[in-house]
Design a protein around this motif. Structure first.
Motif, PDB file in Angstrom:
ATOM      1  N   ASP A 161      25.360  32.175  38.689  1.00  0.00           N
ATOM      2  CA  ASP A 161      26.568  32.300  39.505  1.00  0.00           C
ATOM      3  C   ASP A 161      27.787  32.358  38.583  1.00  0.00           C
ATOM      4  N   THR A 162      28.299  33.559  38.366  1.00  0.00           N
ATOM      5  CA  THR A 162      29.426  33.712  37.435  1.00  0.00           C
ATOM      6  C   THR A 162      30.731  33.192  38.027  1.00  0.00           C
ATOM      7  N   THR A 163      30.854  33.180  39.352  1.00  0.00           N
ATOM      8  CA  THR A 163      32.087  32.648  39.948  1.00  0.00           C
ATOM      9  C   THR A 163      32.209  31.151  39.656  1.00  0.00           C
ATOM     10  N   ALA A 164      31.081  30.476  39.575  1.00  0.00           N
ATOM     11  CA  ALA A 164      31.110  29.045  39.231  1.00  0.00           C
ATOM     12  C   ALA A 164      31.645  28.853  37.820  1.00  0.00           C
ATOM     13  N   PHE A 165      31.248  29.745  36.920  1.00  0.00           N
ATOM     14  CA  PHE A 165      31.763  29.628  35.552  1.00  0.00           C
ATOM     15  C   PHE A 165      33.252  29.916  35.514  1.00  0.00           C
ATOM     16  N   GLU A 166      33.699  30.912  36.291  1.00  0.00           N
ATOM     17  CA  GLU A 166      35.126  31.217  36.317  1.00  0.00           C
ATOM     18  C   GLU A 166      35.932  30.004  36.769  1.00  0.00           C
ATOM     19  N   ALA A 167      35.442  29.345  37.799  1.00  0.00           N
ATOM     20  CA  ALA A 167      36.127  28.152  38.288  1.00  0.00           C
ATOM     21  C   ALA A 167      36.158  27.052  37.228  1.00  0.00           C
ATOM     22  N   LEU A 168      35.028  26.880  36.577  1.00  0.00           N
ATOM     23  CA  LEU A 168      34.923  25.860  35.535  1.00  0.00           C
ATOM     24  C   LEU A 168      35.847  26.183  34.366  1.00  0.00           C
ATOM     25  N   TYR A 169      35.846  27.442  34.001  1.00  0.00           N
ATOM     26  CA  TYR A 169      36.660  27.876  32.860  1.00  0.00           C
ATOM     27  C   TYR A 169      38.147  27.669  33.153  1.00  0.00           C
ATOM     28  N   LEU A 170      38.567  28.059  34.345  1.00  0.00           N
ATOM     29  CA  LEU A 170      39.991  27.933  34.673  1.00  0.00           C
ATOM     30  C   LEU A 170      40.424  26.482  34.849  1.00  0.00           C
ATOM     31  N   ARG A 171      39.491  25.600  35.030  1.00  0.00           N
ATOM     32  CA  ARG A 171      39.836  24.176  35.074  1.00  0.00           C
ATOM     33  C   ARG A 171      40.167  23.653  33.686  1.00  0.00           C
ATOM     34  N   HIS A 172      39.460  24.175  32.688  1.00  0.00           N
ATOM     35  CA  HIS A 172      39.527  23.535  31.363  1.00  0.00           C
ATOM     36  C   HIS A 172      40.136  24.404  30.270  1.00  0.00           C
ATOM     37  N   ASN A 173      40.370  25.682  30.553  1.00  0.00           N
ATOM     38  CA  ASN A 173      40.752  26.569  29.444  1.00  0.00           C
ATOM     39  C   ASN A 173      42.073  26.162  28.800  1.00  0.00           C
ATOM     40  N   ASP A 174      43.091  25.875  29.618  1.00  0.00           N
ATOM     41  CA  ASP A 174      44.404  25.578  29.041  1.00  0.00           C
ATOM     42  C   ASP A 174      44.410  24.255  28.282  1.00  0.00           C
ATOM     43  N   SER A 175      43.800  23.233  28.860  1.00  0.00           N
ATOM     44  CA  SER A 175      43.806  21.922  28.183  1.00  0.00           C
ATOM     45  C   SER A 175      42.999  21.987  26.879  1.00  0.00           C
ATOM     46  N   LEU A 176      41.896  22.737  26.921  1.00  0.00           N
ATOM     47  CA  LEU A 176      41.111  22.868  25.690  1.00  0.00           C
ATOM     48  C   LEU A 176      41.899  23.638  24.631  1.00  0.00           C
ATOM     49  N   TYR A 177      42.609  24.673  25.067  1.00  0.00           N
ATOM     50  CA  TYR A 177      43.399  25.453  24.115  1.00  0.00           C
ATOM     51  C   TYR A 177      44.493  24.588  23.493  1.00  0.00           C
ATOM     52  N   ARG A 178      45.156  23.783  24.317  1.00  0.00           N
ATOM     53  CA  ARG A 178      46.213  22.910  23.784  1.00  0.00           C
ATOM     54  C   ARG A 178      45.644  21.876  22.816  1.00  0.00           C
ATOM     55  N   TYR A 179      44.475  21.341  23.159  1.00  0.00           N
ATOM     56  CA  TYR A 179      43.822  20.377  22.268  1.00  0.00           C
ATOM     57  C   TYR A 179      43.585  21.005  20.894  1.00  0.00           C
ATOM     58  N   LEU A 180      43.021  22.215  20.909  1.00  0.00           N
ATOM     59  CA  LEU A 180      42.700  22.874  19.639  1.00  0.00           C
ATOM     60  C   LEU A 180      43.958  23.328  18.909  1.00  0.00           C
ATOM     61  N   LEU A 181      44.964  23.741  19.682  1.00  0.00           N
ATOM     62  CA  LEU A 181      46.215  24.199  19.068  1.00  0.00           C
ATOM     63  C   LEU A 181      46.894  23.062  18.322  1.00  0.00           C
TER      64      LEU A 181
ATOM     65  N   LEU B 146      35.534  35.413  29.877  1.00  0.00           N
ATOM     66  CA  LEU B 146      34.964  35.631  31.218  1.00  0.00           C
ATOM     67  C   LEU B 146      34.019  36.833  31.212  1.00  0.00           C
ATOM     68  N   ALA B 147      34.396  37.873  30.463  1.00  0.00           N
ATOM     69  CA  ALA B 147      33.510  39.044  30.366  1.00  0.00           C
ATOM     70  C   ALA B 147      32.202  38.661  29.677  1.00  0.00           C
ATOM     71  N   GLN B 148      32.315  37.846  28.638  1.00  0.00           N
ATOM     72  CA  GLN B 148      31.110  37.398  27.934  1.00  0.00           C
ATOM     73  C   GLN B 148      30.204  36.576  28.855  1.00  0.00           C
ATOM     74  N   ALA B 149      30.835  35.736  29.665  1.00  0.00           N
ATOM     75  CA  ALA B 149      30.054  34.900  30.593  1.00  0.00           C
ATOM     76  C   ALA B 149      29.340  35.761  31.636  1.00  0.00           C
ATOM     77  N   ARG B 150      30.047  36.782  32.136  1.00  0.00           N
ATOM     78  CA  ARG B 150      29.423  37.666  33.141  1.00  0.00           C
ATOM     79  C   ARG B 150      28.269  38.444  32.525  1.00  0.00           C
ATOM     80  N   LYS B 151      28.497  38.921  31.331  1.00  0.00           N
ATOM     81  CA  LYS B 151      27.455  39.709  30.665  1.00  0.00           C
ATOM     82  C   LYS B 151      26.218  38.860  30.393  1.00  0.00           C
ATOM     83  N   ALA B 152      26.458  37.624  29.962  1.00  0.00           N
ATOM     84  CA  ALA B 152      25.330  36.743  29.647  1.00  0.00           C
ATOM     85  C   ALA B 152      24.549  36.348  30.896  1.00  0.00           C
ATOM     86  N   ALA B 153      25.261  36.265  32.016  1.00  0.00           N
ATOM     87  CA  ALA B 153      24.597  35.815  33.242  1.00  0.00           C
ATOM     88  C   ALA B 153      23.843  36.922  33.944  1.00  0.00           C
ATOM     89  N   ARG B 154      24.081  38.178  33.509  1.00  0.00           N
ATOM     90  CA  ARG B 154      23.402  39.296  34.169  1.00  0.00           C
ATOM     91  C   ARG B 154      21.899  39.170  33.934  1.00  0.00           C
TER      92      ARG B 154
END
Lengths: 216, 240
Positions: free
Chosen positions: A49-69, B39-47
């Motif tokens: 389920d790629t939509t689940a990953f999108e949701a997960l990613y958008l929850r953490h992407n900015d905070s993770l980026y700031r941490y690494l920055l 996100l593109a990488q995630a979609r590609k990997a999940a295919r």
């Protein structure tokens, strides 16, 4: 000068709105899945389920980026490690087991990736140091604006001056919202050491903020 | 103790002023190009894997079909014209021509079976074995091919086998081997002659059985001749 600042702020606001529009379909999905835990989203992504990953990613992407920055203090390094971290998460999805919080798992990967990156190349020790550009609030008075700007600059300077270990612990606490035990497990230290590092970091930052403004 | 410890943990990192100040400072977002790439990488990997396979299996199947069709068409159009001397496999002929007048009536079938494959084998890559006619208790089959003609053909075959074959010859041999095998099989069949022995002709009943066998095996001319001789020899014998 003030007009110019307001123009920049308005442009930034417009850009932010455009970004929100671009991500509107995904964000709707994120809101729908807001109640779902990170681990459940990750398991759904493991099932394809790629939509689940999108949701997960958008929850953490900015905070993770700031941490690494702020941990690396260099945007290029932060971007490299950021991409590497998510790449590892994606590749290792089949082996993911929800034995701990997803946030702990994510930041452990990020911490280790950063350590590896530092060992691989010494670029971050020589490159241009990150200096954040804070956008002022367009409604602020010039005096308030100046004071806040000064406080921010002091905080940034103090944050960047912190020892790496203390900065790491502080960022894990602020950005990832982890407790002492979780931070200790990520940084491979004991609980007391972690507690001490965090206490020193907060104390130094507080001192930088509270420093009286010099009047000329 | 645990509650006290947790309370201490909670107060260690909590400084509202520092946290608020940090929140005001830390407002960076992940770059857009990184978001898109990840996100593109995630979609590609999940295919699913089969979906990735499906993307190229259909064109590959079409290409293979076209290639195979072209190969078959080229193969058919470039085949050499059938040799006029070759025999029709479906209708083997058993006529005795003039050259076969000099027959070796007594040449045993076993000898023929041994000689014929030995002559053919060196030139043939396939395991073709000429089918010799079945031997029954009443019909005695013999080689009818004239000795010089047989030896000539056998000699040609052996001579060709002794020469080292070039690449063109090998290709030509592959095309012609089947025709030659059919030719040799026809030769083996047509060179067999069936007749009723003297022992059989002693009794009209055994003679008649022999004649019926001849008819059954397609030797109608020979059967008619034998039936005429039977009537002449035993005029009083009435066949059904």
């Amino acid at each position: 000068m003030v007009a110019n600042t307001q123009t920049v702020a308005a442009a930034g606001l417009a850009l932010s709105q455009a970004t929100q529009l671009a991500y509107a379909p995904i964000m709707e999905n994120v809101h729908e899945q807001g109640a779902i835990e990170d681990s459940a989203l990750m398991l759904r992504y493991v099932d394809g389920d790629t939509t689940a990953f999108e949701a997960l990613y958008l929850r953490h992407n900015d905070s993770l980026y700031r941490y690494l920055l702020r941990l690396s203090r260099h945007p290029e390094t932060a971007e490299d490690v950021f991409q590497e971290v998510w790449g590892k998460i994606i590749k290792a999805r089949a082996n993911y087991r929800p034995t701990a919080k997803f946030t702990t798992f994510l930041y452990r990967v990020a911490h280790n990736c950063f350590i590896d990156h530092v060992r691989r190349n010494k670029r971050h020790t020589h490159a241009h140091v990150f200096e954040p550009e804070n956008q002022p609030d367009p409604g602020e008075q010039p005096e308030t604006l100046a004071e806040r700007s000064l406080a921010r600059r002091r905080l940034n300077a103090a944050l960047l001056d912190l020892p790496d270990e203390q900065r790491d612990v502080f960022l894990l606490h602020e950005e990832a919202g982890l407790n002492l035990d979780e931070i200790a497990s990520i940084t491979d230290t004991n609980r007391e050491t972690t507690k001490s590092r965090l206490r020193y970091a907060v104390k130094k930052l507080r001192a930088a903020i509270d420093e009286p403004v010099e009047t000329s | 103790m645990t509650d006290e410890r947790n309370m201490t943990d909670m107060t260690v990192g909590v400084d509202e002023t520092v946290s608020r100040a940090y929140r005001e400072v830390a407002n960076e977002s992940a770059p857009e190009h990184l978001n898109q790439a990840i996100l593109a990488q995630a979609r590609k990997a999940a295919r699913p894997r089969y979906a990735r396979l499906r993307a190229w299996t259909r064109p590959l199947a079409w290409a293979a079909t076209v290639a195979l069709s072209v190969a078959v068409v080229l193969e058919v159009t470039q085949l050499p014209a059938p040799d006029g001397a070759s025999f029709d496999v479906s209708t083997p002929k058993f006529k005795l021509d003039e050259a076969e007048a000099d027959v070796h009536q007594d040449a045993p079938l076993d000898a023929l079976e041994e000689e014929l494959p030995a002559a053919i084998a060196p030139r043939r890559a396939s395991n073709f074995t000429p089918q010799a006619p079945q031997k029954t208790g009443l019909i005695h089959k013999t080689a009818a091919k004239s000795e010089p003609a047989f030896e000539k053909q056998k000699g040609e075959v052996s001579e060709k086998a002794a020469e080292p074959a070039s690449a063109d010859e090998i290709t030509e041999m592959q095309y012609n081997d089947r025709d030659e095998a059919v030719r040799m099989q026809g030769f083996a069949l047509s060179s067999s002659v069936v007749h009723c022995t003297e022992e059989m002709t002693q009794e009209p009943s055994t003679w008649l059985e022999c004649i019926e066998e001849l008819e059954a095996s397609g030797h109608s001319d020979e059967a008619s001749e034998q039936r005429r001789l039977l009537r002449e020899t035993f005029p009083e014998f009435e066949s059904s």
